[in-house]
Design a protein around this motif. Sequence first.
Motif, PDB file in Angstrom:
ATOM      1  N   CYS A  40       0.842  -1.199   0.000  1.00  0.00           N
ATOM      2  CA  CYS A  40       0.000   0.000   0.000  1.00  0.00           C
ATOM      3  C   CYS A  40       0.880   1.252   0.000  1.00  0.00           C
ATOM      4  O   CYS A  40       1.426   1.621   1.043  1.00  0.00           O
ATOM      5  CB  CYS A  40      -0.917  -0.002   1.222  1.00  0.00           C
ATOM      6  SG  CYS A  40      -1.982   1.461   1.321  1.00  0.00           S
ATOM      7  N   CYS A  74      -4.939   0.384  -5.644  1.00  0.00           N
ATOM      8  CA  CYS A  74      -4.442  -0.990  -5.673  1.00  0.00           C
ATOM      9  C   CYS A  74      -5.526  -1.923  -6.224  1.00  0.00           C
ATOM     10  O   CYS A  74      -6.725  -1.656  -6.091  1.00  0.00           O
ATOM     11  CB  CYS A  74      -4.045  -1.444  -4.269  1.00  0.00           C
ATOM     12  SG  CYS A  74      -2.716  -0.462  -3.534  1.00  0.00           S
ATOM     13  N   PHE A  93      -7.479  -5.268  -5.862  1.00  0.00           N
ATOM     14  CA  PHE A  93      -7.808  -6.262  -4.838  1.00  0.00           C
ATOM     15  C   PHE A  93      -8.525  -7.437  -5.479  1.00  0.00           C
ATOM     16  O   PHE A  93      -9.354  -7.266  -6.388  1.00  0.00           O
ATOM     17  CB  PHE A  93      -8.698  -5.647  -3.756  1.00  0.00           C
ATOM     18  CG  PHE A  93      -8.063  -4.500  -3.027  1.00  0.00           C
ATOM     19  CD1 PHE A  93      -7.097  -4.724  -2.061  1.00  0.00           C
ATOM     20  CD2 PHE A  93      -8.422  -3.192  -3.315  1.00  0.00           C
ATOM     21  CE1 PHE A  93      -6.506  -3.667  -1.388  1.00  0.00           C
ATOM     22  CE2 PHE A  93      -7.838  -2.131  -2.649  1.00  0.00           C
ATOM     23  CZ  PHE A  93      -6.876  -2.364  -1.681  1.00  0.00           C
ATOM     24  N   THR A 136     -13.498  -7.823  -3.208  1.00  0.00           N
ATOM     25  CA  THR A 136     -13.969  -6.551  -2.674  1.00  0.00           C
ATOM     26  C   THR A 136     -15.478  -6.455  -2.824  1.00  0.00           C
ATOM     27  O   THR A 136     -16.064  -7.027  -3.748  1.00  0.00           O
ATOM     28  CB  THR A 136     -13.301  -5.368  -3.403  1.00  0.00           C
ATOM     29  OG1 THR A 136     -13.863  -4.155  -2.927  1.00  0.00           O
ATOM     30  CG2 THR A 136     -13.526  -5.443  -4.902  1.00  0.00           C
ATOM     31  N   LEU A 182     -13.353   0.291  -1.556  1.00  0.00           N
ATOM     32  CA  LEU A 182     -11.920   0.007  -1.492  1.00  0.00           C
ATOM     33  C   LEU A 182     -11.278   0.692  -0.290  1.00  0.00           C
ATOM     34  O   LEU A 182     -11.473   1.893  -0.070  1.00  0.00           O
ATOM     35  CB  LEU A 182     -11.239   0.483  -2.779  1.00  0.00           C
ATOM     36  CG  LEU A 182     -11.763  -0.090  -4.098  1.00  0.00           C
ATOM     37  CD1 LEU A 182     -10.961   0.469  -5.270  1.00  0.00           C
ATOM     38  CD2 LEU A 182     -11.692  -1.609  -4.087  1.00  0.00           C
ATOM     39  N   LEU A 187      -8.146  -4.311   2.947  1.00  0.00           N
ATOM     40  CA  LEU A 187      -8.427  -5.438   2.059  1.00  0.00           C
ATOM     41  C   LEU A 187      -7.149  -6.183   1.683  1.00  0.00           C
ATOM     42  O   LEU A 187      -7.208  -7.296   1.162  1.00  0.00           O
ATOM     43  CB  LEU A 187      -9.147  -4.945   0.793  1.00  0.00           C
ATOM     44  CG  LEU A 187     -10.563  -4.393   1.003  1.00  0.00           C
ATOM     45  CD1 LEU A 187     -11.087  -3.778  -0.285  1.00  0.00           C
ATOM     46  CD2 LEU A 187     -11.503  -5.489   1.498  1.00  0.00           C
ATOM     47  N   HIS A 188      -5.989  -5.561   1.932  1.00  0.00           N
ATOM     48  CA  HIS A 188      -4.714  -6.260   1.713  1.00  0.00           C
ATOM     49  C   HIS A 188      -4.508  -7.358   2.753  1.00  0.00           C
ATOM     50  O   HIS A 188      -3.712  -8.275   2.533  1.00  0.00           O
ATOM     51  CB  HIS A 188      -3.543  -5.277   1.797  1.00  0.00           C
ATOM     52  CG  HIS A 188      -3.403  -4.383   0.607  1.00  0.00           C
ATOM     53  ND1 HIS A 188      -3.120  -4.852  -0.660  1.00  0.00           N
ATOM     54  CD2 HIS A 188      -3.502  -3.028   0.488  1.00  0.00           C
ATOM     55  CE1 HIS A 188      -3.045  -3.838  -1.507  1.00  0.00           C
ATOM     56  NE2 HIS A 188      -3.273  -2.715  -0.841  1.00  0.00           N
TER      57      HIS A 188
END
Length: 545
Positions: free
Chosen positions: A403, A484, A486, A489, A493, A497-498
């Motif tokens: 991120c 980013c 994902f 999801t 966002l 979520l990482h």
Amino acid sequence: MTSSELQTVNDRKVDISLLMKRLQELILSGKDEERGRSILHKKYIWSSLSLDRSLQWARLAQAAGENELSLEILEWLNSKYPENREAWREHYQLLQFLSRDQQAARVRARALSMVPQMAGEMNQAAVVDDQGNEPVSVSDDPFWEHHRQQKLLEIYLKLFQGREDCFARQWSDKKADKQGYVPVRRPLEIEDVREHIAGRKTYGIYLLNQSSQVSTAVVDMDLDKNLLETKGLAASKKDLLRRERDYLLERIPEESRRLGLECLTEFSGRKGYHFWYFFSPPVDAGLARGALQKITKKLGRDISCFKLEVFPKQDRLSGKGFGNLVKLPLGIHRHSGKKSYFLSSKGTNVWDNMGILEKVKTNSFEETGQSSEQQESSSISVHPRYEQWASKYPELAMFIDKCPPLGQIILNCRRHKELGMREEKIIFATLGFLKRSKTLVHALFQELPDYNQHLVDYRLSRVRGTPLGCKKIHALMSMNIDYCAFEYTDGYLHPLLHCPQWTASAVPKSEKVENLQQALEQLQNSLDTVKRFLPDSSRVPEISS
């Protein structure tokens, strides 16, 4: 000032002590060697000096690389003071250092005819011993300083290798706001390097040799052209620029080590930075480019203020061209007038920077027989301190890697840099929703000079709702890059979520400690804070869960 320091030179009273001090500063500090050389060549000055001052003048000439002038002064001293041992000895040493054995033999014979007692000294006065080894101890004498400088120049020439039969000289027309390079069709030599680092001329090298291989490759980190031409940047844009700069200066070497590569970082003297990679033996340009492009592609999407490029841009030479060139380090940019320097040096003094080259590591794909793809999947070289920190806080290490906005803020915390209100808001409104929120946020804020444990606890207790979204974070940080990607999801966002373990149910509902594990983590965090103020932090035990 003593009367002996005032001396008549060319019908004028001169303070010799002050003159020698100023000359020594010009030569040994590298501030203005050209002016120093000009003074050194004034024979009417050095020929009117005392014996000791003339010897000092000869040594300064050696330190400035003016060996012929030093020999001229020493020859003059031998004629004027034939009984002086020191002048004979230094004359003999310099000739041996320059490998002028016949001249050294003649000077030795003349010295022994004048001072027979010097026979033993002249036999042992060589710069190296019988086995060719350098002396163990290094003197502060300018002669030895010159010897060290010559060695560093040789290292420089060996590391920064390009095309064998050609290099380039930079030119600049400031009135027309133009600059460029012209080819110099001969091999680069040590005296060219000396001219370059002294600032008298500025040179660059064509990276590809005639076999389309490289000994040196570069990742170029340049400020975006639009920002460079913009006057009066907004404060938010300046903050973004500084964050991205610091982020890249740490991440590029880190990603390089992941590929098994080491680099040397240089401020280029105008608008950016160069990351130099040295290969021994030389490698195919395509192989080096492939490895470095992995770095630029991964980090290029994280930034908007800088542009990353790999040099050379060609895999092989074609036609009559020489391929890309890069300005050599530690020279003056003819257009901006700024001098480049290595970031790992303590300052901008040219010889301090040159000393960095003695510790530079070269890279080799042949040591493991691996391609860049194989190297990436092999063991990763990570700094031990970072490895320890990452194992303790894997969530933070993951955000640095995945991120860009959070990664930049986390790296600023690790560098003990104060955060702005917007950056603090982002930390609390993202990390504050994780299961280990207190441990992670305290770990970051305790690195800052204004850390207040109770205030951090209070702000964490006020976390409600949903994590701050990517759109809002990018707006707060003035970032103009893609979000980013994902895998899963629900349409909203946000950075969490990482995290593979992230679920909306993990959002804390109160400030109350919900389980023993969290209580232990809070206690450990308090102990970490106390340890910072103890003379021996090892006395505080770790809390085992």
